[in-house]
Design a protein around this motif. Structure first.
Motif, mmCIF file in Angstrom:
data_model
loop_
_atom_site.group_PDB
_atom_site.id
_atom_site.type_symbol
_atom_site.label_atom_id
_atom_site.label_comp_id
_atom_site.label_asym_id
_atom_site.label_seq_id
_atom_site.Cartn_x
_atom_site.Cartn_y
_atom_site.Cartn_z
ATOM 1 N N ASP A 1 7.133 -5.920 -17.203
ATOM 2 C CA ASP A 1 6.384 -5.966 -16.052
ATOM 3 C C ASP A 1 5.209 -6.444 -16.477
ATOM 4 O OD1 ASP A 1 4.720 -3.845 -17.337
ATOM 5 O OD2 ASP A 1 5.786 -2.230 -16.240
ATOM 6 N N ASN A 2 3.905 -6.432 -15.431
ATOM 7 C CA ASN A 2 2.785 -7.356 -15.769
ATOM 8 C C ASN A 2 1.937 -6.685 -16.610
ATOM 9 O OD1 ASN A 2 3.407 -9.332 -14.137
ATOM 10 N ND2 ASN A 2 2.510 -8.527 -12.288
ATOM 11 N N GLY B 1 13.594 -12.663 -11.624
ATOM 12 C CA GLY B 1 13.279 -11.501 -10.860
ATOM 13 C C GLY B 1 11.881 -11.917 -10.098
ATOM 14 N N PHE B 2 11.777 -10.908 -8.911
ATOM 15 C CA PHE B 2 10.714 -11.060 -8.017
ATOM 16 C C PHE B 2 9.659 -9.821 -8.439
ATOM 17 C CE2 PHE B 2 14.519 -12.304 -5.759
ATOM 18 C CZ PHE B 2 14.265 -13.666 -5.389
ATOM 19 N N GLY B 3 8.246 -10.078 -8.037
ATOM 20 C CA GLY B 3 7.299 -9.140 -8.048
ATOM 21 C C GLY B 3 6.981 -8.991 -9.687
ATOM 22 N N ASP B 4 6.502 -8.141 -9.937
ATOM 23 C CA ASP B 4 6.201 -7.743 -11.370
ATOM 24 C C ASP B 4 7.104 -7.492 -12.438
ATOM 25 O OD1 ASP B 4 6.417 -5.085 -10.766
ATOM 26 O OD2 ASP B 4 4.485 -4.312 -11.424
ATOM 27 N N LEU B 5 8.302 -7.346 -12.059
ATOM 28 C CA LEU B 5 9.518 -6.944 -12.854
ATOM 29 C C LEU B 5 10.434 -8.262 -13.048
ATOM 30 C CD1 LEU B 5 10.585 -4.525 -14.472
ATOM 31 C CD2 LEU B 5 12.251 -4.165 -12.574
ATOM 32 N N LYS B 6 10.387 -8.652 -14.545
ATOM 33 C CA LYS B 6 11.364 -9.760 -14.750
ATOM 34 C C LYS B 6 12.366 -9.157 -15.651
ATOM 35 C CE LYS B 6 8.865 -12.961 -12.667
ATOM 36 N NZ LYS B 6 9.306 -13.551 -11.564
ATOM 37 N N ARG C 1 13.560 -5.822 -19.612
ATOM 38 C CA ARG C 1 12.951 -6.018 -18.439
ATOM 39 C C ARG C 1 11.447 -5.599 -18.801
ATOM 40 N NH1 ARG C 1 17.752 -2.504 -15.697
ATOM 41 N NH2 ARG C 1 18.992 -4.244 -15.047
ATOM 42 N N SER D 1 2.534 -17.684 -16.896
ATOM 43 C CA SER D 1 3.639 -16.902 -15.950
ATOM 44 C C SER D 1 4.723 -16.528 -16.836
ATOM 45 C CB SER D 1 4.071 -18.053 -14.997
ATOM 46 O OG SER D 1 4.384 -19.338 -15.674
#
Length: 160
Positions: free
Chosen positions: A61-62, A102-107, A59, A97
């Motif tokens: 994030d940005n 996932g949604f938002g800044d967490l993939k 996981r 990208s």
């Protein structure tokens, strides 16, 4: 109305179960991923005759600043034999990208680790995952890698 919601919630929970996974565990990283810090998973050998696929699950994030990721992995067998691999994964498209779900800044990304493996020794297997990211021109890995929040290991039965 409450009974309906309770039944609906139970159906959703049961339908979201994953019958293919025999092991799936995440470990949260405290802030950043230190260069010398291994994420360790221990697993009792599943069926010694059946083949499995293994995945690293991440996981991010940005704040993750790279489009790829280098990992060093170790699989230690119950008899002490260790297999070490250096792996590279793409984490983003050329346009920047993020890959993954996932949604938002967490993939969340499910990355191939080992295909068609057999746990032919009874006992405990140990898996270690370490980051090996470096900046262009640097010899040593980055001391603190930011943006990776969780590291996981997933072992799945192979569907026939």
């Amino acid at each position: 109305m409450h009974k309906f919601l309770l039944i609906l919630a139970a159906c959703l929970l049961l339908s979201s179960c994953d019958d293919d996974a025999v092991f799936h565990e995440f470990k949260e990283l405290p802030g950043s991923w230190q260069r010398d810090s291994a994420v360790v998973f221990k697993l009792q050998a599943p069926d010694t005759l059946q083949p499995y696929n293994a995945f690293i699950t991440l996981r991010n994030d940005n704040t993750y600043a790279f489009s790829n990721l280098f990992l060093i992995t170790q699989m230690q067998f119950p008899n002490g034999k260790t297999v070490t691999d250096t792996l590279e994964y793409m984490m983003a498209e050329p346009d920047g990208s993020w890959l993954g779900e996932g949604f938002g800044d967490l993939k969340e990304s499910k990355l191939w680790y080992k295909e068609n493996i057999r746990f032919n020794e009874a006992g405990t297997y140990q898996f270690k995952v370490m980051q090996a990211m470096r900046r262009n021109g640097d010899i040593n890995a980055i001391p603190e890698l930011n943006g990776i929040r969780d590291v996981g290991l997933r072992i799945e039965r192979i569907k026939e």
